[in-house]
Write a protein that holds these residues in place. Structure first.
Motif, PDB file in Angstrom:
ATOM      1  N   GLU A 144       0.931  -1.172   0.024  1.00 12.68           N
ATOM      2  CA  GLU A 144       0.099   0.168   0.073  1.00 12.68           C
ATOM      3  C   GLU A 144       0.840   1.114   0.028  1.00 12.68           C
ATOM      4  O   GLU A 144       0.584   2.142  -0.515  1.00 12.68           O
ATOM      5  N   LEU A 145       1.838   1.243   0.790  1.00 12.06           N
ATOM      6  CA  LEU A 145       2.701   2.294   0.805  1.00 12.06           C
ATOM      7  C   LEU A 145       3.512   2.745  -0.590  1.00 12.06           C
ATOM      8  O   LEU A 145       3.589   3.687  -0.886  1.00 12.06           O
ATOM      9  N   ILE A 146       3.890   1.550  -1.209  1.00 10.04           N
ATOM     10  CA  ILE A 146       4.438   1.802  -2.429  1.00 10.04           C
ATOM     11  C   ILE A 146       3.413   2.077  -3.639  1.00 10.04           C
ATOM     12  O   ILE A 146       3.462   3.120  -4.535  1.00 10.04           O
ATOM     13  N   LYS A 147       2.064   1.430  -3.650  1.00  7.98           N
ATOM     14  CA  LYS A 147       1.239   1.686  -4.588  1.00  7.98           C
ATOM     15  C   LYS A 147       0.499   2.902  -4.532  1.00  7.98           C
ATOM     16  O   LYS A 147       0.303   3.721  -5.431  1.00  7.98           O
ATOM     17  N   GLN A 148      -0.160   3.279  -3.456  1.00  9.11           N
ATOM     18  CA  GLN A 148      -0.724   4.564  -3.032  1.00  9.11           C
ATOM     19  C   GLN A 148      -2.132   4.223  -4.146  1.00  9.11           C
ATOM     20  O   GLN A 148      -2.153   5.539  -4.853  1.00  9.11           O
ATOM     21  N   SER A 149      -2.788   3.337  -4.340  1.00  9.55           N
ATOM     22  CA  SER A 149      -3.656   3.177  -5.539  1.00  9.55           C
ATOM     23  C   SER A 149      -5.061   3.835  -5.409  1.00  9.55           C
ATOM     24  O   SER A 149      -5.607   3.744  -6.171  1.00  9.55           O
ATOM     25  N   ASN A 150      -5.234   4.513  -4.416  1.00 10.20           N
ATOM     26  CA  ASN A 150      -6.633   5.147  -4.160  1.00 10.20           C
ATOM     27  C   ASN A 150      -6.457   6.641  -4.687  1.00 10.20           C
ATOM     28  O   ASN A 150      -7.344   7.482  -4.575  1.00 10.20           O
ATOM     29  N   ILE A 151      -5.244   7.026  -5.419  1.00 17.85           N
ATOM     30  CA  ILE A 151      -5.042   8.492  -5.868  1.00 17.85           C
ATOM     31  C   ILE A 151      -4.932   7.995  -7.289  1.00 17.85           C
ATOM     32  O   ILE A 151      -4.053   7.355  -7.719  1.00 17.85           O
ATOM     33  N   CYS A 152      -5.636   9.054  -8.241  1.00 18.17           N
ATOM     34  CA  CYS A 152      -5.392   9.128  -9.518  1.00 18.17           C
ATOM     35  C   CYS A 152      -5.843  10.626 -10.142  1.00 18.17           C
ATOM     36  O   CYS A 152      -6.302  11.297  -9.387  1.00 18.17           O
ATOM     37  N   ILE A 153      -5.376  10.834 -11.295  1.00 16.35           N
ATOM     38  CA  ILE A 153      -5.472  12.223 -11.744  1.00 16.35           C
ATOM     39  C   ILE A 153      -6.565  11.863 -12.799  1.00 16.35           C
ATOM     40  O   ILE A 153      -6.386  11.049 -13.862  1.00 16.35           O
ATOM     41  N   ALA A 154      -7.657  12.559 -13.076  1.00 15.28           N
ATOM     42  CA  ALA A 154      -8.852  12.611 -14.121  1.00 15.28           C
ATOM     43  C   ALA A 154      -8.936  13.878 -14.539  1.00 15.28           C
ATOM     44  O   ALA A 154      -8.922  14.750 -13.885  1.00 15.28           O
ATOM     45  N   VAL A 155      -9.455  13.681 -15.713  1.00 20.27           N
ATOM     46  CA  VAL A 155      -9.582  14.813 -16.748  1.00 20.27           C
ATOM     47  C   VAL A 155     -11.194  15.313 -16.569  1.00 20.27           C
ATOM     48  O   VAL A 155     -12.084  14.369 -16.519  1.00 20.27           O
TER      49      VAL A 155
END
Length: 182
Positions: A144-155
């Motif tokens: 989880e520390l490496i991935k940080q999967s719950n954050i993304c950039i969206a247009v």
């Protein structure tokens, strides 16, 4: 014997009109004709002066003062860059805030695992299943520390054109005047 009446010079009304100007068709006396030619010579000199001034403006690149259209494009560019910088700064602040929030959540999970493992160690109350569970939980935290999967950039597709697109085109004389008055 009858004498023919002579046409008088319309300028001085004294002398007989003896010479006709081909340009304006006026019949003038010699003195007024010379004055008329001298006036035409002055007008030609003025034309040559204005001609030379315009030629100089056309041939000399004016590096000190850019064209007003180039200034307008520069203003648009600066405004657009400022808007992009403001949005980028806000997005970076949002990412940092979310990263901090995730880190706090991971720290809390880490503390929980640490407390359980220490309690098991202290009480000597653990076995292979507990060790396997703690190792699995620790590995999940690392991922989880490496991935940080719950954050993304969206247009944002709902947002209208935030930065207006400009284009360069030839304008009719009416359009050019209308644009200048704005």
């Amino acid at each position: 014997m009858t004498t023919a009446s002579k046409v008088k010079c319309p300028k001085c009304v004294k002398n007989a009109a003896a010479i006709t100007c081909e340009g304006c068709s006026s019949k003038l006396c010699r003195g007024c004709y010379n004055d008329h030619r001298q006036q035409l010579s002055k007008e030609l000199d003025q034309f040559v002066y204005e001609h030379d001034m315009l030629k100089q403006q056309l041939e000399t690149p004016n590096e000190n003062e850019p064209h007003h259209l180039l200034k307008q494009i520069d203003e648009w560019k600066k405004d657009s860059i400022n808007k992009i910088n403001q949005l980028a700064d806000q997005c970076q602040a949002d990412v940092n805030q979310l990263l901090d929030k995730n880190k706090d959540q991971l720290i809390n999970k880490f503390r929980k695992i640490t407390n359980e493992a220490r309690k098991g160690q202290k009480d000597d109350d653990y076995d292979e299943r507990d060790l396997k569970m703690w190792m699995t939980q620790l590995k999940e935290l690392k991922d989880e520390l490496i991935k940080q999967s719950n954050i993304c950039i969206a247009v944002d597709k709902q947002q209208s054109a935030w930065i207006k697109r400009i284009k360069v085109q030839e304008a009719s004389p009416q359009q050019g005047n209308a644009e200048d008055s704005k």
